[in-house]
Write an enzyme that holds these catalytic residues in place. Structure first.
Site, PDB file in Angstrom:
ATOM      1  N   ASN A   1      -2.794  -9.056  10.018  1.00  0.00           N
ATOM      2  CA  ASN A   1      -1.969  -9.133   8.812  1.00  0.00           C
ATOM      3  C   ASN A   1      -0.891 -10.207   9.016  1.00  0.00           C
ATOM      4  O   ASN A   1       0.056 -10.004   9.769  1.00  0.00           O
ATOM      5  CB  ASN A   1      -1.338  -7.765   8.550  1.00  0.00           C
ATOM      6  CG  ASN A   1      -0.498  -7.736   7.286  1.00  0.00           C
ATOM      7  OD1 ASN A   1      -0.158  -8.761   6.719  1.00  0.00           O
ATOM      8  ND2 ASN A   1      -0.154  -6.531   6.847  1.00  0.00           N
TER       9      ASN A   1
ATOM     10  N   CYS B   1       4.488  -9.240   1.867  1.00  0.00           N
ATOM     11  CA  CYS B   1       3.058  -9.567   1.864  1.00  0.00           C
ATOM     12  C   CYS B   1       2.553 -10.014   0.486  1.00  0.00           C
ATOM     13  O   CYS B   1       1.504 -10.643   0.385  1.00  0.00           O
ATOM     14  CB  CYS B   1       2.235  -8.380   2.350  1.00  0.00           C
ATOM     15  SG  CYS B   1       2.672  -7.876   4.013  1.00  0.00           S
TER      16      CYS B   1
ATOM     17  N   HIS C   1      -5.136  -9.721   0.259  1.00  0.00           N
ATOM     18  CA  HIS C   1      -4.219  -9.703   1.391  1.00  0.00           C
ATOM     19  C   HIS C   1      -4.922  -8.971   2.536  1.00  0.00           C
ATOM     20  O   HIS C   1      -5.529  -7.916   2.337  1.00  0.00           O
ATOM     21  CB  HIS C   1      -2.939  -8.976   0.992  1.00  0.00           C
ATOM     22  CG  HIS C   1      -2.038  -8.694   2.133  1.00  0.00           C
ATOM     23  ND1 HIS C   1      -1.669  -9.661   3.031  1.00  0.00           N
ATOM     24  CD2 HIS C   1      -1.434  -7.540   2.542  1.00  0.00           C
ATOM     25  CE1 HIS C   1      -0.879  -9.117   3.935  1.00  0.00           C
ATOM     26  NE2 HIS C   1      -0.723  -7.842   3.671  1.00  0.00           N
TER      27      HIS C   1
HETATM   28  O1  UT7 Z   1       0.799  -5.581   4.562  1.00  0.00           O
HETATM   29  C1  UT7 Z   1       1.543  -4.454   4.324  1.00  0.00           C
HETATM   30  C2  UT7 Z   1       0.677  -3.347   4.014  1.00  0.00           C
HETATM   31  N1  UT7 Z   1       0.362  -2.580   5.173  1.00  0.00           N
HETATM   32  C3  UT7 Z   1      -0.740  -1.893   5.171  1.00  0.00           C
HETATM   33  O2  UT7 Z   1      -1.473  -1.999   4.240  1.00  0.00           O
HETATM   34  C4  UT7 Z   1      -1.027  -0.934   6.293  1.00  0.00           C
HETATM   35  C5  UT7 Z   1      -1.480   0.360   5.715  1.00  0.00           C
HETATM   36  N2  UT7 Z   1      -1.811   1.367   6.690  1.00  0.00           N
HETATM   37  C6  UT7 Z   1      -2.835   1.269   7.559  1.00  0.00           C
HETATM   38  O3  UT7 Z   1      -3.502   0.265   7.612  1.00  0.00           O
HETATM   39  C7  UT7 Z   1      -3.182   2.470   8.389  1.00  0.00           C
HETATM   40  O4  UT7 Z   1      -2.486   3.601   7.895  1.00  0.00           O
HETATM   41  C8  UT7 Z   1      -2.878   2.313   9.907  1.00  0.00           C
HETATM   42  C9  UT7 Z   1      -3.842   1.300  10.493  1.00  0.00           C
HETATM   43  C10 UT7 Z   1      -1.453   1.843  10.070  1.00  0.00           C
HETATM   44  C11 UT7 Z   1      -3.079   3.631  10.625  1.00  0.00           C
HETATM   45  O5  UT7 Z   1      -4.385   4.120  10.413  1.00  0.00           O
HETATM   46  P1  UT7 Z   1      -4.605   5.637   9.994  1.00  0.00           P
HETATM   47  O6  UT7 Z   1      -6.050   5.853   9.934  1.00  0.00           O
HETATM   48  O7  UT7 Z   1      -3.813   5.901   8.747  1.00  0.00           O
HETATM   49  O8  UT7 Z   1      -4.030   6.408  11.240  1.00  0.00           O
HETATM   50  P2  UT7 Z   1      -2.843   7.475  11.295  1.00  0.00           P
HETATM   51  O9  UT7 Z   1      -1.543   6.822  11.016  1.00  0.00           O
HETATM   52  O10 UT7 Z   1      -3.228   8.661  10.488  1.00  0.00           O
HETATM   53  O11 UT7 Z   1      -2.882   7.866  12.798  1.00  0.00           O
HETATM   54  C12 UT7 Z   1      -3.986   8.573  13.366  1.00  0.00           C
HETATM   55  C13 UT7 Z   1      -3.748   8.758  14.839  1.00  0.00           C
HETATM   56  C14 UT7 Z   1      -2.376   9.325  15.176  1.00  0.00           C
HETATM   57  O12 UT7 Z   1      -2.518  10.215  16.254  1.00  0.00           O
HETATM   58  P3  UT7 Z   1      -2.526  11.797  16.010  1.00  0.00           P
HETATM   59  O13 UT7 Z   1      -1.210  12.114  15.377  1.00  0.00           O
HETATM   60  O14 UT7 Z   1      -3.706  12.044  15.118  1.00  0.00           O
HETATM   61  O15 UT7 Z   1      -2.674  12.326  17.399  1.00  0.00           O
HETATM   62  C15 UT7 Z   1      -1.608   8.111  15.619  1.00  0.00           C
HETATM   63  O16 UT7 Z   1      -0.561   8.439  16.519  1.00  0.00           O
HETATM   64  O17 UT7 Z   1      -3.828   7.491  15.496  1.00  0.00           O
HETATM   65  C16 UT7 Z   1      -2.664   7.314  16.316  1.00  0.00           C
HETATM   66  N3  UT7 Z   1      -2.375   5.894  16.398  1.00  0.00           N
HETATM   67  C17 UT7 Z   1      -2.927   5.095  17.327  1.00  0.00           C
HETATM   68  N4  UT7 Z   1      -3.793   5.339  18.321  1.00  0.00           N
HETATM   69  C18 UT7 Z   1      -4.183   4.290  19.072  1.00  0.00           C
HETATM   70  C19 UT7 Z   1      -1.560   5.146  15.609  1.00  0.00           C
HETATM   71  N5  UT7 Z   1      -1.586   3.868  16.011  1.00  0.00           N
HETATM   72  C20 UT7 Z   1      -2.420   3.813  17.069  1.00  0.00           C
HETATM   73  C21 UT7 Z   1      -2.851   2.774  17.908  1.00  0.00           C
HETATM   74  N6  UT7 Z   1      -3.735   3.060  18.891  1.00  0.00           N
HETATM   75  N7  UT7 Z   1      -2.444   1.476  17.750  1.00  0.00           N
END
Ligand code: UT7
Length: 324
Positions: free
Chosen positions: A281, A114, A251
């Site tokens: 992204n 990225c 980005h």
């Molecule tokens: O370009 C490369 C760089 N990449 C990035 O910059 C991405 C960086 N990370 C992020 O943008 C975020 O961490 C995510 C969007 C990937 C995730 O958001 P988050 O607020 O950090 O969520 P999380 O990983 O803490 O997950 C929270 C909950 C989890 O459920 P539990 O364990 O709380 O029950 C996940 O299983 O959300 C769940 N979850 C989803 N639910 C519905 C994860 N993905 C999804 C989904 N739909 N697509």
């Protein structure tokens, strides 16, 4: 007098097929509400079955050349930043050269995921400022859809396909911050953080393309803290205060990261160009695609000071300051 590398034309290409959050909710356990709330993404584009990354790159390049008042015949350097090349070799840049009908010159790919576009600009700056190129194409082009594990809701909703390009040419400058061109960079890589974001395949390991794996929360935290540091370093390298920047072109990974970085730097959100809602992204393509959108709608104007920043697999990250 110094020779600066000026960004003269920008172009973009998005594939026709739109994939909405509702479409993805039919594939994995997710919802439009979750995706929008956690990422700001509403939809993304997906490359057609018969298309290749080089096809998207060529479309973006043609638009950038036309806007720069140049033709393929002028191009002597092509750098394609991509993590999803057409083939393992030759470089996608060589394929782009052929498809554009550009003459024999320098052409290679750059792999910094990225952060690829920011890295590629700094490499082009080296060629152009040293007189080794008079008309460079710097392209970010990605088909991230081809790296997705469609059973992993934590990643497959985040990425999209597309290409963006700029033309970079020499421009005489005074060596001051009023000069047009690339003014400062900060580039970083911490290979110890490989496991936070990677693709689990490759020619010399599995022999297969593999799928993207990410520890989202940790990448998120790393992004906000370290991008802000790189932005300050790039501004210092350019000799301008962060507050002097007219537009931030980040980005486009997650709206919360965009706003988190802006907040950390004390930059108002209305200076931040955001296309994540409709592009998602697109890895190395996301910065030139965002720049293209804001040039097309008239927000970004010649003479303005721009700051680009990115972070991705490696982990790599970095920032660049330029005057258009
Ligand atoms: O370009 C490369 C760089 N990449 C990035 O910059 C991405 C960086 N990370 C992020 O943008 C975020 O961490 C995510 C969007 C990937 C995730 O958001 P988050 O607020 O950090 O969520 P999380 O990983 O803490 O997950 C929270 C909950 C989890 O459920 P539990 O364990 O709380 O029950 C996940 O299983 O959300 C769940 N979850 C989803 N639910 C519905 C994860 N993905 C999804 C989904 N739909 N697509």
């Amino acid at each position: 007098m110094v020779t600066r590398s000026a960004v003269r034309g920008v172009g973009g290409y998005l594939p026709e097929r739109i994939v909405t959050n509702a479409d993805l909710a039919e594939v994995v356990e997710t919802s439009d509400a979750w995706i929008q709330e956690r990422t700001g993404i509403r939809e993304r584009r997906r490359m057609g079955e018969g298309q290749a990354v080089s096809d998207m790159a060529v479309e973006a390049a043609k638009q950038a050349l036309e806007r720069a008042g140049r033709t393929a015949a002028d191009v002597d350097l092509i750098i394609v930043a991509t993590t999803t090349p057409d083939l393992t070799f030759p470089a996608t840049a060589a394929i782009v050269q052929r498809k554009l009908g550009a003459p024999i010159g320098i052409a290679f790919d750059l792999q910094a995921v990225c952060s690829g576009f920011v890295y590629a600009l700094s490499v082009a700056d080296g060629f152009v400022a040293r007189g080794l190129s008079r008309c460079a194409l710097v392209i970010g082009a990605e088909a991230m859809s081809r790296l997705m594990d469609w059973t992993d809701r934590g990643t497959c909703v985040l990425f999209g396909d597309g290409a963006g390009a700029v033309v970079v040419e020499p421009e005489p400058g005074q060596g001051t911050t009023d000069d047009v061109g690339l003014l400062g960079f900060a580039l970083r890589c911490d290979g110890n953080k490989q496991d936070l974001l990677y693709v689990d395949g490759g020619p010399s390991t599995t022999g297969a393309v593999g799928h993207l794996r990410m520890v989202g929360q940790q990448v998120f935290r790393h992004a906000v803290v370290n991008i802000a540091e790189a932005v300050e370093a790039a501004a210092a390298n350019a000799g301008v205060p962060v507050a002097a920047v007219d537009w931030f072109i980040p980005h486009q990974a997650n709206l919360r990261i965009l706003h988190g970085v802006a907040h950390r730097l004390g930059v108002s959100e209305d200076k931040v160009i955001s296309t994540v809602a409709t592009h998602a992204n697109t890895s190395a393509a996301s910065i030139p695609l965002a720049m293209n959108a804001a040039v097309e709608d008239g927000r970004i104007k010649p003479g303005q000071l721009l700051l680009m920043e990115a972070m991705g697999g490696g982990l790599t990250w970095g920032a660049c300051v330029l005057r258009l």
